[in-house]
Design a protein around this motif. Structure first.
Motif: not given
Length: 439
Positions: A381-387, A376-377
């Motif tokens: 937001h954690l919900s923006e993580i791909i897949n 993560v960066e």
């Protein structure tokens, strides 16, 4: 003269896996399509990716020994498809898609291993009333015909939960479903499967027990297993928390899943490729179920093979492409046990701080051959993580080797506790149970 291989979605983090095979100086590994195109993408235009990759391969001036892949779809389909076009050794696209299409795969499994196949039914999420298509009892697992990493997969305990899951699936299923339909258009699909396209779902009975995967190969009809990896879930039994190698399942149990894997792959007509098959074992009932068939090695297991065998599982993929029988039985690494751990959070929140590079190197220096990858960066937001999977967010991967499972888990706790994350909700990464599952 070096031997040339192209690797779909090759990135700097995975290049060392390819260089950790026997005599790496004899090979040249070239990236085929970018990671951002075949893994970290919002959309996967299959036919466009196929054409772009084929053009790159045909313009290469030297002979190509093989095309390698260690990612899920679309890589898992592009690899055999491109290999067929260029006359390179690989499983057929037809056999691969029998495995990749979850409903088609279940039909094949039920035909040859009925007792190992969970009850299932196909669901059109865009039907006027998808509930009318449910023919199995709650609780059930609902997931798309084509996705991976538990993307859009939901445990459904009642009609209300089913309707809620369908609503979310309708919004996102086209991301994998549309390109998968492009892939299916390249083969002949049997009439009992054809209506169930990539934008459909499959409902399955909940499988209980411990999860384990075999990795192996088929070469001109010769079936071999090069490793068995335990897939351990968290205390909520929802998300993966580690891939541990070698498996600690009893030998007689390992023998049964090995035999079942061979029976299934021969039935599918799968040959000249690596594979991975995931199983569940209910220890109390001593029953088995197939979770899924993967048509590749897994890059998530590569570091464990290096630590235990001294070579990556990419050795298997390279050997197969060259027509050599893979054999890791005499390969010895520095450790007897190894794992990839996934540190997670369950609730969506803003990432306010991640460990910096200097902190990571300092933590890694305290444990030999450890590796930490932050996924993560800051500001994300954690919900923006791909897949992501449907229940948690992976914030870091930690790779470790040890002499035994107890030491492995103890070291993981120590390293994970040193990683300084900050989140807007003030919470820490989730704690997990770590059972000592020796038999």
């Amino acid at each position: 003269m070096p031997t040339h291989f192209f690797v779909l979605g090759l990135d700097p983090l995975r290049l060392p896996y390819l260089e950790s095979i026997h005599h790496p100086e004899e090979y040249r590994f070239h990236p085929l399509l970018q990671l951002e195109e075949v893994v970290l993408a919002e959309n996967y235009p299959y036919d466009a990716l196929l054409q772009k990759a084929e053009r790159q391969l045909r313009e290469f001036p030297e002979p190509i020994a093989g095309i390698l892949g260690h990612w899920d779809y679309p890589t898992s389909a592009l690899q055999p498809h491109l290999s067929e076009k260029l006359g390179l050794r690989s499983a057929s696209l037809q056999a691969v898609l029998k495995c990749e299409h979850k409903y088609w795969s279940r039909l094949e499994q039920r035909e040859i291993l009925p007792d190992w196949t969970p009850d299932f039914c196909a669901i059109d999420p865009f039907a006027q009333d998808p509930l009318d298509q449910v023919t199995i009892d709650y609780p059930l697992w609902l997931k798309p015909i084509k996705a991976h990493s538990s993307y859009l997969g939901f445990r459904v305990d009642n009609e209300r939960a089913f309707c809620s899951a369908i609503e979310m699936i309708r919004k996102e299923i086209h991301r994998f479903g549309d390109p998968f339909n492009q892939t299916l258009a390249h083969i002949s699909v049997p009439p009992e499967v054809a209506p169930i396209n990539g934008n459909w779902c499959i409902a399955e009975e909940i499988i209980t027990g411990k999860q384990c995967g075999i990795e192996g190969s088929m070469l001109d009809g010769e079936y071999r297993i090069h490793g068995i990896v335990d897939t351990v879930k968290d205390s909520k039994n929802q998300s993966f928390t580690r891939y541990e190698y070698p498996s600690v399942w009893p030998r007689q149990v390992q023998h049964k899943i090995r035999a079942a894997g061979e029976k299934l792959l021969r039935h599918l007509g799968f040959d000249n490729s690596a594979f991975g098959i995931e199983f569940f074992w209910d220890e109390q009932k001593n029953t088995f179920k197939i979770l899924e068939v993967n048509t590749r090695i897994s890059q998530s297991h590569s570091d464990q093979f290096i630590k235990v065998h001294g070579v990556s599982n990419h050795q298997v993929a390279v050997d197969l492409a060259l027509g050599h029988t893979p054999d890791l039985s005499n390969c010895r690494g520095k450790y007897r046990s190894a794992a990839k751990f996934m540190l997670r959070r369950y609730d969506d929140t803003l990432v306010q701080r991640v460990p910096n590079e200097a902190e990571i190197r300092e933590i890694e220096s305290t444990v030999a051959d450890s590796k930490i990858e932050i996924t993560v960066e800051q500001g994300q937001h954690l919900s923006e993580i791909i897949n992501p999977d449907s229940y948690s967010y992976e914030i870091a991967n930690i790779f470790l080797g040890a002499e035994n499972q107890r030491e492995l888990l103890k070291t993981y706790r120590q390293l994970a506790g040193k990683l300084h994350f900050e989140f807007s909700d003030g919470k820490e990464p989730e704690a997990f149970q770590f059972n000592h599952v020796r038999y």
